[in-house]
Design a protein around this motif. Structure first.
Motif, short mmCIF file in Angstrom:
data_model
loop_
_atom_site.label_atom_id
_atom_site.label_comp_id
_atom_site.label_asym_id
_atom_site.label_seq_id
_atom_site.Cartn_x
_atom_site.Cartn_y
_atom_site.Cartn_z
N ALA A 122 -4.48 -6.48 -33.55
CA ALA A 122 -4.38 -6.36 -32.09
C ALA A 122 -2.97 -5.95 -31.74
O ALA A 122 -2.01 -6.27 -32.46
N ILE A 123 -2.84 -5.24 -30.62
CA ILE A 123 -1.51 -4.95 -30.08
C ILE A 123 -1.10 -6.14 -29.21
O ILE A 123 -1.83 -6.51 -28.29
N LEU A 124 0.04 -6.73 -29.52
CA LEU A 124 0.54 -7.88 -28.77
C LEU A 124 1.69 -7.46 -27.87
O LEU A 124 2.46 -6.55 -28.22
N LYS A 125 1.82 -8.12 -26.72
CA LYS A 125 2.92 -7.83 -25.80
C LYS A 125 3.73 -9.09 -25.55
O LYS A 125 3.20 -10.21 -25.53
N LEU A 126 5.03 -8.91 -25.35
CA LEU A 126 5.91 -10.03 -25.04
C LEU A 126 5.70 -10.44 -23.59
O LEU A 126 5.74 -9.61 -22.69
N GLU A 127 5.49 -11.73 -23.36
CA GLU A 127 5.36 -12.26 -22.01
C GLU A 127 6.65 -12.93 -21.55
O GLU A 127 6.82 -13.21 -20.37
N ASN A 128 7.53 -13.21 -22.50
CA ASN A 128 8.83 -13.80 -22.18
C ASN A 128 9.85 -13.20 -23.15
O ASN A 128 9.84 -13.52 -24.34
N THR A 129 10.70 -12.34 -22.66
CA THR A 129 11.66 -11.65 -23.52
C THR A 129 12.96 -12.43 -23.70
O THR A 129 13.80 -12.03 -24.50
N LYS A 130 13.13 -13.54 -23.00
CA LYS A 130 14.37 -14.29 -23.04
C LYS A 130 14.32 -15.50 -23.97
O LYS A 130 15.34 -16.13 -24.22
N HIS A 131 13.14 -15.83 -24.44
CA HIS A 131 13.00 -17.00 -25.31
C HIS A 131 13.52 -16.68 -26.72
O HIS A 131 13.36 -15.55 -27.19
N PRO A 132 14.16 -17.64 -27.41
CA PRO A 132 14.67 -17.39 -28.77
C PRO A 132 13.59 -16.91 -29.74
O PRO A 132 13.89 -16.17 -30.68
N ILE A 133 12.35 -17.29 -29.52
CA ILE A 133 11.26 -16.89 -30.42
C ILE A 133 11.00 -15.39 -30.35
O ILE A 133 10.62 -14.76 -31.35
#
Length: 276
Positions: free
Chosen positions: A151-162
Motif C-alpha cells: 500500500a502507499i502510505l502517507k504521513l499524517e504528522n511530519t513533526k513527530h520523531p517517528i
C-alpha cells in the motif's frame, strides 16, 4: 612523550569515549511473542528475531525476546525500557495488570499487527477495555484486506520523531491491512502518524469483494499522547497459502526488506528508548 605512546593513548581514549557514547544511548528491549497462529505471523516473528539484534548492535541497545508471557511481571519488566508485542497480547489478568502498571509508570511499548487484534466470539475477544479502548483506542477489529498487498502510505504528522526523515508518501511492504471499530480521528488522545493513501485503492485482491477496499480512511501507525507507545499495523508477511511454489507455506515477502518502512521502525525504537 614517544610517538607510539601518544598513539596508544589516543586509541585508549577513543575506545573509552565510544563505549561511553554507546552506554549513554543504550537501552534494553524485550520482545514478547507466541508464534503459533497463522504462518504469516510466525514468519514475521522469526524475521523480527533475526532483524532486531542486528539493529540493536548498530544503534547500541540490547534486544532480548521471550515466548514466556509469565515474564510479563513487575520484577522482569523493571530490567527493560521498551516492551514489544510481536504478534499476540497477554491473556492472564496478572500479566495484563503488570503491563498496564508498567506503561502507567513510564514504560515504553511498540506493538505490531496482530497484537491489537480483538474480536468478540473469537479466540482473542475484546475482553480488555484498558488495552483496546483506552490504550490503543481502536476497539475491536472490524475487517481486513486480502491477499497481503503493498500500500502507499502517507504521513499524517511530519513533526513527530517517528516520521523524521521519511518522504510524505512511500510504498510499504505487502501486508494484511486492518480496519478498526473506532474512528481514531475522533479520539483526542490518539496521534495518527501514518495512514493509507487514497492512491492505494483498490487495495487487496480478494477473492471476496469485502476484502478489497475502494475508499475510506485507514490509520496504520499511531501513538497515544498519554503513553510512550506506538502501534504499527505491519507484521503480516505474504505467504504461499495456495502452495503455488511448494508445500511448505513459503514466505513470499518480508516486513523488514523495505528501507523506508524499516527507518520508521528504527525511529520508533530510538524514540521509545529515550524514556519518559
Amino acid at each position: 612523550m614517544p610517538k607510539l605512546s601518544l598513539i596508544t593513548l589516543f586509541v585508549v581514549l577513543s575506545t573509552v569515549f565510544s563505549f561511553g557514547q554507546a552506554s549513554k544511548s543504550g537501552f534494553k528491549v524485550i520482545a514478547f511473542y507466541t508464534s503459533k497462529n497463522d504462518q504469516a505471523h510466525i514468519s514475521f516473528v522469526h524475521e523480527a528475531n533475526k532483524w532486531f539484534p542486528k539493529i540493536a548492535q548498530q544503534y547500541h541497545f540490547r534486544y532480548d525476546s521471550t515466548s514466556n508471557w509469565n515474564n510479563l511481571n513487575a520484577e522482569f519488566l523493571s530490567q527493560y525500557q521498551v516492551v514489544l508485542f510481536l504478534d499476540t497480547r497477554p491473556e492472564l489478568p496478572e500479566q495484563r495488570l503488570a503491563f498496564q502498571k508498567y506503561m502507567e509508570n513510564g514504560g515504553s511499548w511498540m506493538g505490531f499487527h496482530f497484537s491489537a487484534f480483538a474480536l468478540s466470539k473469537s479466540t482473542y475477544p475484546q475482553n480488555w477495555d484498558w488495552y483496546h479502548q483506552t490504550f490503543l483506542g481502536s476497539g475491536e477489529y472490524a475487517s481486513n484486506t486480502w491477499r497481503p498487498t503493498s500500500a502507499i502510505l502517507k504521513l499524517e504528522n511530519t513533526k513527530h520523531p517517528i516520521t523524521k526523515g521519511l518522504p510524505k508518501t512511500f510504498k510499504a511492504q505487502p501486508n494484511e491491512w486492518y480496519r478498526w471499530q473506532n474512528d481514531l480521528r475522533k479520539n483526542q488522545n490518539i496521534n495518527i502518524l501514518l495512514a493509507i493513501d487514497s492512491t492505494s485503492f483498490p487495495l487487496g485482491t480478494g477473492p471476496k469483494a469485502h476484502e478489497i477496499w475502494h475508499s475510506g480512511y485507514y490509520p496504520v501507525v499511531w501513538s497515544n499522547k498519554n503513553y510512550k507507545m506506538v502501534y504499527v499495523n505491519m507484521g503480516h508477511n505474504d505467504i504461499d497459502y495456495e502452495h503455488k511454489f511448494d508445500r511448505s507455506n513459503k514466505t513470499l515477502s518480508y516486513t523488514f526488506e523495505n528501507e523506508i518502512q524499516s527507518k520508521m521502525i528504527i525511529n520508533s525504537l530510538l524514540w521509545l528508548g529515550k524514556g519518559k
